[in-house]
Each structure stands twice: as structure tokens, then as C-alpha cells.
Design a protein around this motif. Structure first.
Motif, mmCIF file in Angstrom:
data_model
loop_
_atom_site.group_PDB
_atom_site.id
_atom_site.type_symbol
_atom_site.label_atom_id
_atom_site.label_comp_id
_atom_site.label_asym_id
_atom_site.label_seq_id
_atom_site.Cartn_x
_atom_site.Cartn_y
_atom_site.Cartn_z
ATOM 1 N N ALA A 1 -51.464 -23.933 23.407
ATOM 2 C CA ALA A 1 -51.167 -22.709 24.223
ATOM 3 C C ALA A 1 -51.321 -22.976 25.495
ATOM 4 O O ALA A 1 -50.627 -22.458 26.575
ATOM 5 C CB ALA A 1 -52.114 -21.519 23.649
ATOM 6 N N LEU A 2 -52.256 -23.671 25.960
ATOM 7 C CA LEU A 2 -52.792 -24.129 27.205
ATOM 8 C C LEU A 2 -51.472 -24.681 27.811
ATOM 9 O O LEU A 2 -51.214 -24.644 28.930
ATOM 10 C CB LEU A 2 -54.018 -24.852 27.268
ATOM 11 C CG LEU A 2 -54.815 -25.016 28.660
ATOM 12 C CD1 LEU A 2 -55.196 -23.481 28.977
ATOM 13 C CD2 LEU A 2 -56.010 -25.902 28.434
ATOM 14 N N ASN A 3 -50.762 -25.546 27.136
ATOM 15 C CA ASN A 3 -49.742 -26.401 27.436
ATOM 16 C C ASN A 3 -48.425 -25.331 27.914
ATOM 17 O O ASN A 3 -47.752 -25.741 28.918
ATOM 18 C CB ASN A 3 -49.216 -27.431 26.539
ATOM 19 C CG ASN A 3 -48.354 -28.434 27.095
ATOM 20 O OD1 ASN A 3 -48.678 -29.027 28.291
ATOM 21 N ND2 ASN A 3 -47.096 -28.408 26.316
ATOM 22 N N ASP A 4 -48.283 -24.313 26.944
ATOM 23 C CA ASP A 4 -47.414 -23.395 27.282
ATOM 24 C C ASP A 4 -47.818 -22.793 28.628
ATOM 25 O O ASP A 4 -46.498 -22.415 29.444
ATOM 26 C CB ASP A 4 -47.256 -22.338 26.252
ATOM 27 C CG ASP A 4 -46.802 -22.939 24.812
ATOM 28 O OD1 ASP A 4 -46.036 -23.980 24.976
ATOM 29 O OD2 ASP A 4 -47.119 -22.432 23.694
ATOM 30 N N VAL A 5 -48.881 -22.146 28.821
ATOM 31 C CA VAL A 5 -49.192 -21.717 30.056
ATOM 32 C C VAL A 5 -48.799 -22.751 31.392
ATOM 33 O O VAL A 5 -48.558 -22.081 32.287
ATOM 34 C CB VAL A 5 -50.503 -21.326 29.998
ATOM 35 C CG1 VAL A 5 -51.018 -20.651 31.381
ATOM 36 C CG2 VAL A 5 -50.771 -20.064 28.921
#
Length: 437
Positions: free
Chosen positions: A44-48
């Protein structure tokens, strides 16, 4: 010996856990049984990082590890070059208010701004000065001014124009005053005017209470208040990204305090604010923002007082109906934190014993068999299955280690036998059948 453990981290871990709270630093050394949650969070952090935004709800009972997981997420995000901040909901800190409680939440967030080199918070002035240095370099390059001469008064108009243009270019609502106050901070920074810097920082952190105060000190028309603080958080997010950070992550704990708001109308307004932020993030209206909210099961599912009392949120946050205890879906907005099993608790207690020994430079006579005996005694106590939480297990174990360190002649097994399980759940929650005010 725990690889990479620093003395400061060891002390923070022991002192905080004995006090029943999560340490601000070093949580990665005591992470047990949360690898799947962390792996999903990294995705999810990578998406953000790639420009999306995200809202996650971390749900569990009292003492189940909600605060711990938020601190762990902080540590992970800092390593991924995010600016992070953490704040608690309290009776005086809310998402929606008309009497300063929204501004107070904003002020708590900004006071706890952290970066990797300052993980304990208070990093906002450092970030501002880093950005100012970037503006100086940019002005030098655009106007071919030597770095040694850029601070001369003759170049001040060029730098101020660059600051205003840059900030206005990345901000939306309230951008003009936001840019003006940052410029005031620059003027104090470049001219050695500490009072001007303090006033600008006070405004940026949401510590002014009236327009009159802000206008007298800084000459601005507006101040950060209950109505505009969310727009300011979005402005900060864009500014942090423009500095080279991957995003802005905000962790909000103790969401049960929204559940405990006495009036249904005010509670609904706070849930409506959550819905606004949720929609902004998932509809692409804001970029590089990651919001984590931690709360109890009642805060989520109670249909009279919880998020599920607000139909628009209930429809978005209901659990994947195909999920089971064995088959988890960590991509959904709500992550339910399951309790640690006995094997995981055993590993955690062994790790804490190692940290305790490192912190006090001692060698305890507590063996693996002693730890198992401690667990057996504790988990077989009356009420353990209903009331026992990881927080209480950890605190009791460290308290016994502390006694044994100072009194080596004490009988370990007798101490284990004196363990008592307490109901740590707060008794001040408003009951469902209390009449709404």
C-alpha cells in the motif's frame, strides 16, 4: 543480543512497556506475528509513493496491539522516505468541531512531524529550512547567482517571488496565506529574526486562536481553524512531496473517543469528515497521502454509535464476506488485528528478556522453561481467556524481571504464582441504551 539494537532504543522499549505504552522508537525489534500485515502495508505504501492515496482502519480490542502496529508503520514508512505524524483522538481533539477541537487535532499532528533522522517528532522546522535551502539553490540556478551571494539583501525579492510562486503552484485552498507565512519564516531565517520564525511556525502548526492575533503578528488574513485544517494538511502533503519525500502518512489512534462523543449530531459530523477524507483518497482528489486510523470493534461495528451507524461508511467498510481467520484480505480498508498466539507471545517474551539484559547490562537467571511456566500460570488464571491482553502479559513479565534484577534471591515461581488477571477495559464507555443528549 538483538542485531542493530541501540542503547537508546532498549531503554525506550523497557521504560515504555513497563508504563503500559508503546515506545516511539525501536518497535521493529519487538515485532512478532505481524509479518503479513507489514507486507501488505509495504504494498500500500508503494501505491501511495506512486501518487495514490489510502485510508486504512486498524481494528482490535483494548491491548490487542493497535498502537503498536501504528508505531511499527511509522518505522517502516520513515525508512521508505515518508514524512510521518501521529496523534491521538481525545475529548479535545476531533476531526470535526466548531469550538477549536479540529484545529487542536491538526496542531497535535504538526507537533509530531517526524522524518527518518528525527523519528521522535519535532521535525517541522528542519523540513522548512531544508525546503528554504532548496529554494535558495533554485533561485541561484535560475538567475545564475553564486551560492555565496544568494543571501545578500539585493536578491531577497527574487527569492520571495520564487517561494510565493512555488507554494501557490502546489497548494489549493488557503494557499496564499500559507505561502505568505512560509515566506515570513524565510525572512526570519535569513535575517536572524527568531521571533518572526517562532510566529510563522506558530501559525503553520495551528497554534493561533484568532484572526486578530495572526494579523498582528504576521499580517495575514486567515489562521488555521476547524474549517480549513484539512486543506492545510493537503498543502503540507504537496509541499513534502515537492521536497523529494515520497508522501505524508498520518496515524490517528484512540478513535474510540469519536465513538464516545455524547451527541449523535456531532458524532455524525465527525464520521462525515472521515467519509470526505476517504472519498478524496480513493477517488484521486488528493495524492501521496496515507491515513491510518486505529480503533476498537465497537468504534467500527456498533450500529448506533460506531462507523456503521453512518450508512455511507458502513457500505464502504464492511469486511470481505469471504474472509476467514485463516484466509485474510489485507487489501481492504479495514484490517482486523487478531491476537498473538501462545508461540508468538513466547518469542516476544524471550526477545524482551534479551533487551532487558542489554539495557541493564545483566544476565538474568530466567530460562526458556521459566518463561513457559510464567505463561502457563498467567494464561490459566481465572478471567485470562476473557480479559488478558498482550499489554498486560508484557507488563507483568517485565515487572517480574525488574524485581528479580534488584532482588536476585526472590523465588521466581512464587512471583509467577502471585499473578492476577485484571479487566483493563475502560469502564467509562457510554452504553448503547443511554439516551442521546
Amino acid at each position: 543480543m538483538i542485531p542493530g539494537l541501540k542503547p537508546k532504543e532498549a531503554t525506550a522499549i523497557i521504560n515504555s512497556l513497563v508504563g503500559g505504552v508503546v515506545p516511539k522508537i525501536g518497535v521493529q525489534h519487538i515485532t512478532v506475528g505481524r509479518s503479513t500485515e507489514v507486507e501488505a502495508f509495504l504494498q500500500a505504501l508503494n501505491d501511495v509513493k506512486n501518487g495514490h492515496s489510502m485510508v486504512k482502519f486498524w481494528i482490535g480490542e483494548y491491548g490487542s496491539g493497535k498502537s503498536f502496529i501504528l508505531h511499527l508503520l511509522n518505522t517502516v514508512a520513515l525508512k521508505q522516505k515518508f514524512v510521518v505524524a501521529q496523534a491521538d483522538f481525545t475529548p479535545d481533539n476531533r476531526l470535526y468541531s466548531n469550538d477549536g477541537k479540529g484545529r487542536a487535532l491538526y496542531a497535535a499532528i504538526m507537533d509530531n512531524i517526524a522524518i527518518q533522522t528525527m523519528p521522535e517528532g519535532g521535525a517541522l522546522p528542519v523540513l522548512l529550512e531544508k525546503w528554504i535551502e532548496q529554494m535558495l539553490l533554485k533561485t541561484c540556478q535560475e538567475h545564475q547567482i553564486p551560492m555565496t551571494a544568494i543571501r545578500d539583501a539585493v536578491h531577497l525579492p527574487k527569492i520571495e517571488a520564487n517561494i510565493l510562486a512555488t507554494v501557490n503552484g502546489i497548494t489549493e485552498v488557503g494557499g496564499f496565506d500559507f505561502a505568505l507565512v512560509i515566506m515570513k519564516y524565510y525572512q526570519g531565517f535569513i535575517g536572524g529574526d527568531d521571533q518572526l520564525k517562532r510566529n510563522a511556525l506558530k501559525w503553520l502548526k495551528g497554534e493561533y486562536h484568532t484572526k486578530i492575533e495572526a494579523r498582528q503578528d504576521l499580517g495575514v488574513r486567515e489562521y488555521i481553524n476547524d474549517l480549513n485544517y484539512y486543506d492545510m494538511l493537503k498543502n503540507w502533503c504537496k509541499l513534502f512531496v515537492s521536497m523529494g519525500y515520497n508522501g505524508f502518512m498520518i496515524n490517528l489512534d484512540e478513535a474510540v473517543n469519536l465513538y464516545k462523543i455524547g451527541t449523535a449530531a456531532m458524532r455524525e459530523k465527525n464520521y462525515e469528515k472521515i467519509l470526505t477524507i476517504y472519498n478524496d483518497c480513493f477517488q484521486g482528489k488528493v495524492s501521496n497521502l496515507f491515513l491510518n486510523i486505529a480503533g476498537t470493534l465497537d468504534f467500527l461495528e456498533n450500529e448506533r454509535r460506531g462507523l456503521f451507524s453512518y450508512q455511507a461508511l458502513k457500505s464502504r467498510l464492511e469486511t470481505n464476506r469471504f474472509e476467514t481467520r485463516e484466509i485474510r484480505d489485507f487489501a481492504q480498508p479495514v484490517i482486523r488485528l487478531l491476537p498473538l498466539d501462545h508461540n508468538q507471545i513466547f518469542v516476544l517474551l524471550k526477545t524482551l528478556k534479551d533487551i532487558f539484559e542489554f539495557n541493564y547490562s545483566v544476565s538474568m537467571t530466567v530460562t526458556d522453561e521459566d518463561i513457559l511456566f510464567f505463561m502457563e500460570e498467567l494464561f490459566n488464571k481465572p478471567g485470562a481467556s476473557e480479559f488478558l491482553t498482550p499489554r498486560e502479559v508484557i507488563r507483568d513479565f517485565l515487572s517480574i524481571l525488574s524485581l528479580l534484577r534488584q532482588n536476585p534471591s526472590l523465588d521466581k515461581k512464587q512471583l509467577f504464582g502471585n499473578l492476577v488477571v485484571h479487566d483493563e477495559r475502560p469502564n467509562d464507555l457510554l452504553l448503547e441504551d443511554i439516551e442521546e443528549l
